[in-house]
Write a protein that holds these residues in place. Sequence first.
Motif, PDB file in Angstrom:
ATOM      1  N   THR A  82       0.850  -1.182   0.000  1.00  0.00           N
ATOM      2  CA  THR A  82       0.000   0.000   0.000  1.00  0.00           C
ATOM      3  C   THR A  82       0.887   1.233   0.000  1.00  0.00           C
ATOM      4  N   HIS A  83       0.339   2.274  -0.479  1.00  0.00           N
ATOM      5  CA  HIS A  83       1.044   3.540  -0.593  1.00  0.00           C
ATOM      6  C   HIS A  83       0.992   4.240   0.763  1.00  0.00           C
ATOM      7  N   CYS A 101      -0.379  12.308  -0.626  1.00  0.00           N
ATOM      8  CA  CYS A 101       0.870  12.004  -1.318  1.00  0.00           C
ATOM      9  C   CYS A 101       1.260  13.170  -2.215  1.00  0.00           C
ATOM     10  N   PRO A 102       2.319  13.863  -1.829  1.00  0.00           N
ATOM     11  CA  PRO A 102       2.763  14.975  -2.655  1.00  0.00           C
ATOM     12  C   PRO A 102       3.610  14.531  -3.845  1.00  0.00           C
ATOM     13  N   LEU A 103       3.833  13.243  -3.992  1.00  0.00           N
ATOM     14  CA  LEU A 103       4.757  12.761  -5.013  1.00  0.00           C
ATOM     15  C   LEU A 103       4.099  12.189  -6.270  1.00  0.00           C
ATOM     16  N   GLU A 104       2.790  12.104  -6.296  1.00  0.00           N
ATOM     17  CA  GLU A 104       2.130  11.497  -7.450  1.00  0.00           C
ATOM     18  C   GLU A 104       2.446  12.247  -8.743  1.00  0.00           C
ATOM     19  N   ALA A 105       2.385  13.568  -8.705  1.00  0.00           N
ATOM     20  CA  ALA A 105       2.687  14.361  -9.902  1.00  0.00           C
ATOM     21  C   ALA A 105       4.153  14.192 -10.301  1.00  0.00           C
ATOM     22  N   LEU A 110       8.406  12.022 -13.794  1.00  0.00           N
ATOM     23  CA  LEU A 110       9.617  11.204 -13.942  1.00  0.00           C
ATOM     24  C   LEU A 110       9.393  10.039 -14.905  1.00  0.00           C
ATOM     25  N   SER A 111       8.230   9.448 -14.827  1.00  0.00           N
ATOM     26  CA  SER A 111       7.907   8.331 -15.702  1.00  0.00           C
ATOM     27  C   SER A 111       7.894   8.780 -17.161  1.00  0.00           C
ATOM     28  N   GLN A 112       7.260   9.913 -17.427  1.00  0.00           N
ATOM     29  CA  GLN A 112       7.200  10.437 -18.793  1.00  0.00           C
ATOM     30  C   GLN A 112       8.575  10.878 -19.291  1.00  0.00           C
ATOM     31  N   GLU A 113       9.341  11.498 -18.418  1.00  0.00           N
ATOM     32  CA  GLU A 113      10.643  12.032 -18.799  1.00  0.00           C
ATOM     33  C   GLU A 113      11.688  10.939 -19.036  1.00  0.00           C
ATOM     34  N   THR A 119       7.261   1.739 -10.062  1.00  0.00           N
ATOM     35  CA  THR A 119       6.443   0.754  -9.342  1.00  0.00           C
ATOM     36  C   THR A 119       6.154   1.160  -7.910  1.00  0.00           C
ATOM     37  N   GLY A 120       6.733   2.244  -7.447  1.00  0.00           N
ATOM     38  CA  GLY A 120       6.457   2.697  -6.089  1.00  0.00           C
ATOM     39  C   GLY A 120       7.513   3.657  -5.606  1.00  0.00           C
ATOM     40  N   HIS A 121       7.282   4.188  -4.419  1.00  0.00           N
ATOM     41  CA  HIS A 121       8.253   5.067  -3.783  1.00  0.00           C
ATOM     42  C   HIS A 121       8.024   5.036  -2.279  1.00  0.00           C
ATOM     43  N   SER A 122       8.971   5.580  -1.560  1.00  0.00           N
ATOM     44  CA  SER A 122       8.895   5.635  -0.108  1.00  0.00           C
ATOM     45  C   SER A 122       9.302   7.032   0.331  1.00  0.00           C
ATOM     46  N   LEU A 123       8.596   7.570   1.298  1.00  0.00           N
ATOM     47  CA  LEU A 123       8.904   8.907   1.772  1.00  0.00           C
ATOM     48  C   LEU A 123       8.719   8.957   3.275  1.00  0.00           C
TER      49      LEU A 123
END
Length: 139
Positions: A82-83, A101-105, A110-113, A119-123
């Motif tokens: 889970t996120h 989640c401030p990181l979705e955008a 990053l994915s487009q660039e 697949t995920g991230h941690s903050l």
Amino acid sequence: MNNKTLKSAELKQTKKRILILSVLEKASSALTAEEIAEITSQDIKMSISTIYRALNALAEKNVVTKTLYQDGKTYYEINNHTHKHTLICTLCNEKVPINTCPLEALEDHLSQETGYTITGHSLEFFGVCPKCSIVKDEK
């Protein structure tokens, strides 16, 4: 869940691994190997090195997450896939979940660039909680 989890991760279903997973499932927050050893010592005798080996095997198969906190200790918890984000007090180690989640955008950008499929991230944010701030200011 423990037997299915271990089987799907292609890990041997041992009493020790099942007990470790059970402890982590019941925990309200991430635990250190030492905390797990203390809890499990009432049920099964196992050395701290056995617990670390089991936790590392579970982490390698993404059954548990392994996080090094600023207190220098490694904490383990069930990987619910889970996120989540967390705010952690560096003095008392209180953990507060962050519901947004401030990181979705940023993840999309990053994915487009880069062309990566992210697949995920941690903050985790670290600071001093209000209770510890009061105690610290009183000294």
